[in-house]
Design a protein around this motif. Structure first.
Motif, PDB file in Angstrom:
ATOM      1  N   GLY A  47       0.733  -1.041   0.046  1.00 29.34           N
ATOM      2  CA  GLY A  47       0.209   0.122   0.050  1.00 29.34           C
ATOM      3  C   GLY A  47       0.681   1.216  -0.032  1.00 29.34           C
ATOM      4  O   GLY A  47       1.661   1.254   0.869  1.00 29.34           O
ATOM      5  N   PHE A  48       0.766   1.966  -0.871  1.00 30.68           N
ATOM      6  CA  PHE A  48       1.424   3.408  -1.004  1.00 30.68           C
ATOM      7  C   PHE A  48       0.905   4.508  -0.588  1.00 30.68           C
ATOM      8  O   PHE A  48       1.376   5.592  -0.318  1.00 30.68           O
ATOM      9  CB  PHE A  48       1.910   3.579  -2.625  1.00 30.68           C
ATOM     10  CG  PHE A  48       0.838   3.675  -3.564  1.00 30.68           C
ATOM     11  CD1 PHE A  48       0.667   5.220  -3.699  1.00 30.68           C
ATOM     12  CD2 PHE A  48       0.122   2.741  -3.969  1.00 30.68           C
ATOM     13  CE1 PHE A  48      -0.532   5.501  -4.553  1.00 30.68           C
ATOM     14  CE2 PHE A  48      -0.846   3.057  -5.081  1.00 30.68           C
ATOM     15  CZ  PHE A  48      -0.937   4.328  -5.191  1.00 30.68           C
ATOM     16  N   LYS A  49      -0.449   4.317  -0.347  1.00 36.45           N
ATOM     17  CA  LYS A  49      -1.171   5.513   0.330  1.00 36.45           C
ATOM     18  C   LYS A  49      -1.904   5.219   1.955  1.00 36.45           C
ATOM     19  O   LYS A  49      -1.605   6.036   2.631  1.00 36.45           O
ATOM     20  CB  LYS A  49      -2.530   5.744  -0.339  1.00 36.45           C
ATOM     21  CG  LYS A  49      -2.305   6.286  -1.780  1.00 36.45           C
ATOM     22  CD  LYS A  49      -3.624   6.701  -2.553  1.00 36.45           C
ATOM     23  CE  LYS A  49      -3.191   7.324  -3.906  1.00 36.45           C
ATOM     24  NZ  LYS A  49      -4.473   7.743  -4.698  1.00 36.45           N
ATOM     25  N   ASN A  50      -1.778   4.064   2.149  1.00 39.88           N
ATOM     26  CA  ASN A  50      -2.205   3.705   3.468  1.00 39.88           C
ATOM     27  C   ASN A  50      -2.290   1.920   3.433  1.00 39.88           C
ATOM     28  O   ASN A  50      -1.912   1.374   2.830  1.00 39.88           O
ATOM     29  CB  ASN A  50      -3.639   3.840   3.856  1.00 39.88           C
ATOM     30  CG  ASN A  50      -4.758   3.270   3.142  1.00 39.88           C
ATOM     31  OD1 ASN A  50      -5.063   2.253   2.826  1.00 39.88           O
ATOM     32  ND2 ASN A  50      -5.383   4.310   2.244  1.00 39.88           N
ATOM     33  N   SER A  57       8.863   2.737   3.531  1.00 37.23           N
ATOM     34  CA  SER A  57       9.073   2.338   2.235  1.00 37.23           C
ATOM     35  C   SER A  57      10.747   2.422   1.911  1.00 37.23           C
ATOM     36  O   SER A  57      11.510   2.756   2.803  1.00 37.23           O
ATOM     37  CB  SER A  57       8.566   3.542   1.377  1.00 37.23           C
ATOM     38  OG  SER A  57       7.166   3.514   1.546  1.00 37.23           O
ATOM     39  N   ALA A  99       6.672   7.271   3.274  1.00 35.76           N
ATOM     40  CA  ALA A  99       6.988   7.312   1.986  1.00 35.76           C
ATOM     41  C   ALA A  99       8.324   7.263   1.458  1.00 35.76           C
ATOM     42  O   ALA A  99       9.269   7.691   2.319  1.00 35.76           O
ATOM     43  CB  ALA A  99       6.158   8.228   1.198  1.00 35.76           C
ATOM     44  N   VAL A 148       0.936   9.817   7.660  1.00 37.38           N
ATOM     45  CA  VAL A 148       1.666   9.763   6.434  1.00 37.38           C
ATOM     46  C   VAL A 148       2.771  10.910   6.355  1.00 37.38           C
ATOM     47  O   VAL A 148       2.423  11.961   6.344  1.00 37.38           O
ATOM     48  CB  VAL A 148       0.821   9.782   5.130  1.00 37.38           C
ATOM     49  CG1 VAL A 148       1.558   9.541   3.699  1.00 37.38           C
ATOM     50  CG2 VAL A 148      -0.465   8.685   5.220  1.00 37.38           C
ATOM     51  N   GLY A 163       5.105  12.120   3.882  1.00 36.44           N
ATOM     52  CA  GLY A 163       5.388  12.066   2.522  1.00 36.44           C
ATOM     53  C   GLY A 163       6.825  11.795   1.838  1.00 36.44           C
ATOM     54  O   GLY A 163       7.843  11.890   2.602  1.00 36.44           O
ATOM     55  N   THR A 218      -1.150  13.988   6.561  1.00 33.39           N
ATOM     56  CA  THR A 218      -0.041  13.899   5.685  1.00 33.39           C
ATOM     57  C   THR A 218       0.902  14.976   5.707  1.00 33.39           C
ATOM     58  O   THR A 218       0.587  16.275   5.567  1.00 33.39           O
ATOM     59  CB  THR A 218      -0.376  13.817   4.167  1.00 33.39           C
ATOM     60  OG1 THR A 218      -1.160  12.577   3.893  1.00 33.39           O
ATOM     61  CG2 THR A 218       0.689  13.590   3.331  1.00 33.39           C
TER      62      THR A 218
END
Length: 216
Positions: free
Chosen positions: A74-77, A154, A172, A188, A190, A204
């Motif tokens: 998952g790159f958003k959540n 990430s 991220a 999040v 970024g 974010t």
């Protein structure tokens, strides 16, 4: 020769491809197939049979298959990954820790069930990581940092010492967290952001230093 344990991979996206390669390099598990709603039964995926969608899992646990690998990132959540982890556990499966052999993990570090460690990761002394986390390619986590559950770190992320990262945080690509700060649940960070102070409000955060991204 030690017999390998059977494992089923849930999902067929890019993350699933990485999971498959880690399992192949890991050498402990025998992949018996893939489940995914977007593939047809009796197809193959990366050389392994498609077993059907997730409804077949009940049949396989009755047959004695104990392990699943969650091939969902998952790159958003991390909502989908958490959902599949919780479902697998409710059905009675184990979700093993999968560690690429080209990673470096301190003998004093602890990893929770379902964690996946990609190639090139470096986890230092007394780091504690909760369940169902992804630590992606080349990430560095320094000494005594605490990471909660269902977190995505990430590729290329650097985390200093004595950091606290709570559940369901997403850091991220290439973000940096300086030593001693804390990041609260579901925040999040970024891509490329530099966190220099505690982040406490859900949102974010982007930039250097990291600031909350405001919706226009």
């Amino acid at each position: 020769m030690k017999i390998k344990e059977d494992i089923i991979i849930l999902g067929s996206g890019g993350h699933a491809k990485v999971i498959i390669e880690i399992i192949e390099a890991f050498g402990k598990y025998n992949i018996i197939g893939i489940t995914d709603i977007s593939l047809f039964k009796d197809q193959t995926y990366r050389g392994y049979p498609v077993l059907g969608d997730d409804s077949v899992l009940r049949d396989y646990i009755k047959k004695g298959v104990k392990n699943v690998g969650i091939g969902i990132g998952g790159f958003k959540n991390n909502n989908n990954r958490k959902k599949f982890f919780d479902k697998a556990k409710k059905l009675g499966f184990q979700v093993p820790i999968l560690i690429h052999p080209n990673s470096i993990i301190s003998k004093s570090a602890t990893l929770g069930e379902g964690c996946v460690i990609f190639s090139g990761v470096n986890i230092n002394t007394d780091v504690k990581i909760g369940v169902n986390n992804i630590i992606a390619t080349g990430a560095i986590i320094d000494h005594e940092t605490l990471i909660g559950d269902h977190v995505l770190i990430s590729a290329g992320v650097t985390i200093g010492g004595n950091v606290i990262i709570e559940d369901e945080v997403l850091c991220a690509l290439g973000s940096n967290i300086i030593s001693g700060v804390s990041i609260k649940r579901k925040i999040v960070v970024g891509a490329g952001a530099v966190v220099v102070k505690d982040l406490v409000k859900k949102g974010t955060y982007i930039g250097t230093p990291a600031r909350e991204m405001k919706l226009i």
